[in-house]
Scaffold this motif. Structure first.
Motif, mmCIF file in Angstrom:
data_model
loop_
_atom_site.group_PDB
_atom_site.id
_atom_site.type_symbol
_atom_site.label_atom_id
_atom_site.label_comp_id
_atom_site.label_asym_id
_atom_site.label_seq_id
_atom_site.Cartn_x
_atom_site.Cartn_y
_atom_site.Cartn_z
ATOM 1 N N ALA A 65 0.463 -1.515 0.119
ATOM 2 C CA ALA A 65 0.115 -0.002 0.048
ATOM 3 C C ALA A 65 0.555 1.472 0.055
ATOM 4 O O ALA A 65 0.357 1.993 -0.527
ATOM 5 C CB ALA A 65 -1.057 -0.041 1.135
ATOM 6 N N ALA A 66 2.089 1.400 0.013
ATOM 7 C CA ALA A 66 3.008 2.356 1.263
ATOM 8 C C ALA A 66 3.314 2.813 -1.086
ATOM 9 O O ALA A 66 3.281 3.890 -1.169
ATOM 10 C CB ALA A 66 4.021 1.828 2.221
ATOM 11 N N THR A 67 3.679 1.580 -1.520
ATOM 12 C CA THR A 67 4.194 1.618 -2.257
ATOM 13 C C THR A 67 3.546 2.061 -3.436
ATOM 14 O O THR A 67 3.934 2.887 -4.255
ATOM 15 C CB THR A 67 4.425 0.348 -3.246
ATOM 16 O OG1 THR A 67 5.578 0.139 -2.354
ATOM 17 C CG2 THR A 67 5.564 0.584 -4.576
ATOM 18 N N TYR A 68 1.979 1.979 -3.544
ATOM 19 C CA TYR A 68 1.347 2.113 -4.383
ATOM 20 C C TYR A 68 0.991 3.884 -4.111
ATOM 21 O O TYR A 68 0.331 4.317 -4.727
ATOM 22 C CB TYR A 68 -0.116 1.667 -3.941
ATOM 23 C CG TYR A 68 -1.350 2.342 -5.122
ATOM 24 C CD1 TYR A 68 -1.850 2.528 -6.305
ATOM 25 C CD2 TYR A 68 -2.297 2.870 -4.438
ATOM 26 C CE1 TYR A 68 -2.762 3.247 -6.798
ATOM 27 C CE2 TYR A 68 -4.254 3.717 -4.549
ATOM 28 C CZ TYR A 68 -3.321 3.302 -5.338
ATOM 29 O OH TYR A 68 -4.570 4.150 -6.925
ATOM 30 N N ASP A 69 0.671 3.822 -2.664
ATOM 31 C CA ASP A 69 0.485 5.548 -2.195
ATOM 32 C C ASP A 69 1.485 6.593 -3.034
ATOM 33 O O ASP A 69 1.427 7.415 -3.538
ATOM 34 C CB ASP A 69 0.698 5.448 -0.749
ATOM 35 C CG ASP A 69 -0.829 5.306 -0.006
ATOM 36 O OD1 ASP A 69 -1.918 5.500 -0.618
ATOM 37 O OD2 ASP A 69 -0.794 4.963 1.448
ATOM 38 N N ALA A 70 2.589 6.114 -2.987
ATOM 39 C CA ALA A 70 3.960 6.667 -3.757
ATOM 40 C C ALA A 70 3.891 6.811 -4.680
ATOM 41 O O ALA A 70 3.661 7.826 -5.623
ATOM 42 C CB ALA A 70 4.993 5.789 -3.215
ATOM 43 N N PHE A 71 3.237 6.229 -4.787
ATOM 44 C CA PHE A 71 2.891 5.788 -6.731
ATOM 45 C C PHE A 71 1.845 7.242 -7.453
ATOM 46 O O PHE A 71 2.209 7.675 -8.363
ATOM 47 C CB PHE A 71 2.325 4.704 -7.353
ATOM 48 C CG PHE A 71 2.267 4.933 -9.127
ATOM 49 C CD1 PHE A 71 3.037 4.944 -9.611
ATOM 50 C CD2 PHE A 71 1.711 3.390 -9.428
ATOM 51 C CE1 PHE A 71 2.790 5.386 -11.119
ATOM 52 C CE2 PHE A 71 1.083 3.531 -10.878
ATOM 53 C CZ PHE A 71 1.347 3.829 -11.825
ATOM 54 N N VAL A 72 0.492 6.842 -6.364
ATOM 55 C CA VAL A 72 -0.259 8.280 -6.794
ATOM 56 C C VAL A 72 0.183 9.722 -6.883
ATOM 57 O O VAL A 72 0.554 10.745 -7.144
ATOM 58 C CB VAL A 72 -0.800 7.810 -5.261
ATOM 59 C CG1 VAL A 72 -2.506 9.548 -5.630
ATOM 60 C CG2 VAL A 72 -1.925 6.652 -5.665
#
Length: 105
Positions: A65-72
């Motif tokens: 989830a943290a990687t997705y948030d960073a992607f966003v």
């Protein structure tokens, strides 16, 4: 002397999954390469639709989830994708009518 061909910005040459696409809503993002992204926290799956190609939707399992948030939040979605997701395994699903979060509201 060997020369390498540049890799396309979107995955290619993989057949579509024979499974139905899990319902992950896609949200448009500002990017030259990526049209929309989504995330399913229950399965840690990232969904991506690219601007070029057939409109297929790619699912990348095992994304934190943290990687997705960073992607966003990434200034360059394409560069972030290339660095963090491009080498991952994925499932490819056929294009769908644009109906998810893209047309909501």
């Amino acid at each position: 002397r060997f020369t390498t061909m540049p890799r396309p910005a979107f995955p290619v040459a993989k057949p579509f999954s024979d499974q139905p696409r899990p319902p992950i809503a896609l949200n448009p993002v500002p990017s030259n390469q990526i049209e929309s992204i989504g995330y399913d926290s229950s399965t840690s799956t990232l969904a991506v639709r690219f601007r070029r190609g057939t409109g297929a939707i790619y699912h990348y399992p095992g994304v934190l989830a943290a990687t997705y948030d960073a992607f966003v939040e990434a200034e360059s979605k394409g560069q972030f994708f290339d660095k963090n997701f491009k080498s991952l395994g994925f499932e490819k699903f056929p294009a769908e009518p644009v109906a998810d979060a893209e047309q909501a509201g």
